[in-house]
Design a protein around this motif. Structure first.
Motif, mmCIF file in Angstrom:
data_model
loop_
_atom_site.group_PDB
_atom_site.id
_atom_site.type_symbol
_atom_site.label_atom_id
_atom_site.label_comp_id
_atom_site.label_asym_id
_atom_site.label_seq_id
_atom_site.Cartn_x
_atom_site.Cartn_y
_atom_site.Cartn_z
ATOM 1 N N ILE A 54 0.837 -1.218 0.000
ATOM 2 C CA ILE A 54 0.000 0.000 0.000
ATOM 3 C C ILE A 54 0.863 1.256 0.000
ATOM 4 N N ALA A 55 2.174 1.092 0.196
ATOM 5 C CA ALA A 55 3.075 2.239 0.047
ATOM 6 C C ALA A 55 3.044 2.747 -1.394
ATOM 7 N N PHE A 56 2.694 1.873 -2.322
ATOM 8 C CA PHE A 56 2.648 2.259 -3.738
ATOM 9 C C PHE A 56 1.219 2.463 -4.225
ATOM 10 N N LYS A 57 0.282 2.536 -3.273
ATOM 11 C CA LYS A 57 -1.121 2.690 -3.630
ATOM 12 C C LYS A 57 -1.722 3.845 -2.845
ATOM 13 N N ASP A 58 -2.946 4.210 -3.218
ATOM 14 C CA ASP A 58 -3.713 5.122 -2.363
ATOM 15 C C ASP A 58 -4.713 4.281 -1.600
ATOM 16 N N TYR A 59 -4.294 3.832 -0.435
ATOM 17 C CA TYR A 59 -5.137 2.899 0.309
ATOM 18 C C TYR A 59 -6.415 3.576 0.788
ATOM 19 N N ASN A 60 -7.536 2.902 0.559
ATOM 20 C CA ASN A 60 -8.750 3.323 1.253
ATOM 21 C C ASN A 60 -9.486 2.099 1.752
ATOM 22 N N ILE A 65 -6.678 -3.505 0.560
ATOM 23 C CA ILE A 65 -5.276 -3.501 0.124
ATOM 24 C C ILE A 65 -5.165 -3.832 -1.358
ATOM 25 N N ILE A 66 -5.940 -4.815 -1.810
ATOM 26 C CA ILE A 66 -5.796 -5.276 -3.195
ATOM 27 C C ILE A 66 -6.500 -4.333 -4.160
ATOM 28 N N GLY A 67 -7.658 -3.836 -3.772
ATOM 29 C CA GLY A 67 -8.457 -3.047 -4.710
ATOM 30 C C GLY A 67 -8.028 -1.592 -4.863
ATOM 31 N N SER A 68 -7.295 -1.053 -3.893
ATOM 32 C CA SER A 68 -6.936 0.362 -3.953
ATOM 33 C C SER A 68 -6.044 0.653 -5.172
ATOM 34 N N PRO A 69 -6.178 1.844 -5.765
ATOM 35 C CA PRO A 69 -5.455 2.150 -7.005
ATOM 36 C C PRO A 69 -3.957 2.338 -6.798
ATOM 37 N N SER A 284 -1.180 5.030 3.580
ATOM 38 C CA SER A 284 -0.222 4.730 2.512
ATOM 39 C C SER A 284 1.077 5.501 2.691
ATOM 40 N N PHE A 285 0.957 6.770 2.996
ATOM 41 C CA PHE A 285 2.146 7.598 3.182
ATOM 42 C C PHE A 285 3.018 7.054 4.319
ATOM 43 N N ALA A 286 2.376 6.752 5.448
ATOM 44 C CA ALA A 286 3.126 6.249 6.608
ATOM 45 C C ALA A 286 3.785 4.909 6.288
ATOM 46 N N THR A 287 3.090 4.068 5.536
ATOM 47 C CA THR A 287 3.668 2.780 5.161
ATOM 48 C C THR A 287 4.904 2.986 4.306
ATOM 49 N N ALA A 288 4.856 3.967 3.401
ATOM 50 C CA ALA A 288 6.011 4.258 2.552
ATOM 51 C C ALA A 288 7.214 4.638 3.409
ATOM 52 N N VAL A 289 7.003 5.491 4.387
ATOM 53 C CA VAL A 289 8.102 5.904 5.265
ATOM 54 C C VAL A 289 8.637 4.708 6.050
ATOM 55 N N GLY A 290 7.710 3.887 6.564
ATOM 56 C CA GLY A 290 8.117 2.705 7.317
ATOM 57 C C GLY A 290 8.887 1.718 6.459
ATOM 58 N N LEU A 291 8.437 1.557 5.217
ATOM 59 C CA LEU A 291 9.101 0.639 4.302
ATOM 60 C C LEU A 291 10.517 1.105 4.007
#
Lengths: 317, 299
Positions: A54-60, A65-69, A284-291
């Motif tokens: 979800i770091a590469f997606k816009d999670y909603n 997780i799978i369906g988000s763009p 998503s943003f926070a996951t990117a930072v964590g990743l």
């Protein structure tokens, strides 16, 4: 030649299959029982690893997780384009390196010293007492720090007052945060971390000491030429593990020690992830930072492991 | 014997080094000890003496006011009860899961154990991240339930390795074969033979898990919203850290009242919340050392 190689491969495969079959027949109950912990690791460790996409997606929440763009590197770009990013990386890095520089050598020194003195009440008391703070919770450690360092009622400022120094608001000063964090950590874990080195010291071959005695080696020479080389493998392993965790620094304690006044040095990557993700629900943003943080850790671990292996022949794998 | 001989022949330099070592160890011990003594002394002194800075080593104006306040504080007592329940429940679950995972991994011809070891060791190297972990717990419907405290951290890889090393060393393969000959099933063997033989390692695991759970606050802070479910550490954080650090948007009078309350009982609160750990400390010390030694054996 080639044929026999193929053949031996074939035989290996067959025996493998045979072994597997026998093992399943013999231990089927254990395999069944094991499903539970395996399931635990899948759900709580591996699914989050895949969930990190979800770091590469816009999670909603609706699409999951799978369906988000997909949005590619958007969140990473947002993070690195924000000047805060470099402050966070610098804070995390400096705090970790400082912590390593203090909490890595101290237990070795303690263990070497304890090893020099005879068994008895003194040795046992030193061990028992230095080991005790390890069992105190992070919340309590931080509470003790706040109480003792308080500018108005804290004992430290009271004592400083006796020698005529004005009260200092230790926790309210950004430039003191790292020292407070690191030295209180040293206070808490030095005794505990020394145990592993003491065990390694106990495992050194006695004959070496006998030989050293005959050669008339001094105490210091003995420490330098027998003790330290003897525990080197342990030192290397612990160093690799600590460097691998360099960016995964004790988040829980940092978070508790934070206040608006020291945030400029105390905000690290992980506390930022928590605030962005859990509090602001910016998943998503926070996951990117964590990743980003996790990958830096992994890279550090791999590098240190290979360097250590080249230099000392010891590594984790 | 040997040591005595060497002290007789000790050179001047060696003796100086030894004195320095004793000095160094004494200083370290005092540095570790002082804050602990101070907290205990402050907790049994009168709040006025503490605030006035009269206490610096021994108690001044003996008083149990703080302790009375702690025992009368309903949220502290609720947290205490919750923490006991969480710790007991979590320890049972964690020890059970660790054993049923570690035992098969310790058997010599258990097919697939190499892959399973890699499977768990990899989770030590790479961490999915706080947010994905949170989303899993949310998806499972565990948010704001006791399950969020009991389940997500239920197995520690390190503990599995420790237990596996122990089983490898102390449950010989011949014993398994003999029992199989007698028609004993794996589960029966695990229950009637392995577990009774493994009391020391079970104690190690239980103590490690219990201390971890008793001391942790972070999962509770993320996963729980309902105050009735808060463990003690989270209550302590509210009282000792959040309220003293910043008053938030409470009005001045309320802030002052809380400040006084906190002043009165913060030292005793620290002592009370550490009592369970202090009680088990003598055992814990012995077993933690054992655990660390088992874990450090590569195998």
């Amino acid at each position: 030649m080639e044929q026999s190689l193929d053949q031996s491969k074939e035989i290996k495969k067959v025996t493998q299959r045979h072994l597997a079959k026998r093992s399943f027949q013999r231990h089927w109950q254990l395999y069944l029982l094991m499903m539970l912990p395996v399931l635990y690791f899948v759900i709580f460790k591996y699914i989050p690893m895949f969930g990190a996409v979800i770091a590469f997606k816009d999670y909603n929440v609706v699409q999951g997780i799978i369906g988000s763009p997909w949005v590619g590197w958007k969140h990473f770009e947002n993070f690195f384009n924000n000047p805060v990013a470099w402050d966070l990386i610098r804070n995390t890095f400096l705090l970790s390196v400082f912590q390593l520089a203090v909490t890595f050598p101290l237990p070795i020194l303690l263990a070497l010293s304890l090893n020099e003195i005879k068994d008895g009440i003194f040795k046992r008391s030193v061990q028992t007492l230095t080991y005790a703070p390890y069992f105190i919770s992070t919340v309590i450690i931080v509470s003790m720090l706040i109480l003792m360092l308080s500018p108005r009622t804290g004992i430290v400022n009271d004592l400083l007052g006796l020698v005529g120094i004005d009260a200092i608001n230790f926790l309210g000063q950004a430039d003191m945060f790292r020292s407070i964090f690191v030295w209180s950590d040293a206070w808490q874990v030095t005794g505990y971390s020394a145990i592993i080195y003491l065990a390694a010291l106990a495992g050194i071959d006695r004959q070496q000491y006998e030989a050293a005695k005959i050669d008339g080696a001094s105490r210091l020479q003995k420490i330098w030429n027998i003790d330290i080389p003897g525990i080197m493998p342990t030192i290397v392993i612990i160093l690799i593990l600590s460097v691998g965790n360099l960016m995964a620094i004790g988040f829980e304690k940092v978070y508790l020690l934070q206040n608006p006044l020291n945030l400029s040095t105390s905000e690290i990557l992980q506390t930022y992830v928590y605030k962005m993700g859990i509090i602001n629900a910016n998943f998503s943003f926070a996951t990117a930072v964590g990743l980003f943080n996790s990958i830096i850790n992994l890279i550090l671990l791999v590098i240190v492991n290979s360097v250590a292996k080249k230099i000392s022949g010891n590594g984790l794998w | 014997m040997k040591k005595k001989k060497s002290t007789i022949r000790e050179s001047y330099n060696d003796r100086i080094l030894l004195i320095l070592i004793y000095f160094y160890l004494s200083v370290i011990t005092l540095v570790v000890l002082y804050p602990l003594v101070y907290i205990v002394s402050a907790s049994i002194s009168s709040p006025e003496a503490v605030t006035a800075g009269q206490v610096w080593l021994w108690p001044v104006d003996f008083s149990l006011e703080g302790y009375k306040e702690v025992l009368n504080n309903s949220s502290v007592m609720r947290g205490f009860r919750n923490s006991i329940l969480y710790t007991i429940g979590y320890t049972f679950i964690a020890v059970f899961l660790t054993i049923i995972f570690a035992y098969p991994l310790s058997r010599k011809n258990f097919y697939g154990k190499k892959i399973l070891m890699i499977f768990i060791l990899f989770t030590m190297l790479f961490y999915g991240g706080l947010i994905p972990e949170y989303l899993v717990v949310q998806r499972l419907g565990m948010l704001d339930t006791p399950w969020a405290i009991l389940i997500p951290k239920a197995i520690a890889v390190w503990q599995v390795i420790i237990a596996r090393t122990f089983f490898q060393a102390s449950i010989p393969e011949e014993l398994v074969e003999a029992s199989e000959m007698d028609g004993c099933s794996s589960i029966k063997f695990l229950w009637h033979v392995v577990i009774p033989l493994s009391k020391p390692i079970i104690a190690v695991l239980a103590l490690m898990y219990a201390v971890f759970q008793w001391n942790s606050y972070f999962d509770a802070m993320i996963f729980l919203r309902t105050e009735d479910l808060f463990p003690l550490q989270l209550e302590l954080r509210e009282i000792l850290i959040t309220q003293t650090q910043s008053g938030g948007n409470l009005d001045i009078a309320e802030q002052q009242r809380r400040q006084q309350l906190a002043n009165l009982m913060q030292y005793s609160l620290i002592v009370v919340s550490s009592i369970p750990v202090l009680i088990i400390y003598p055992f814990a010390q012995k077993y933690f050392v054992k655990g660390m030694l088992l874990g450090s054996v590569k195998g």
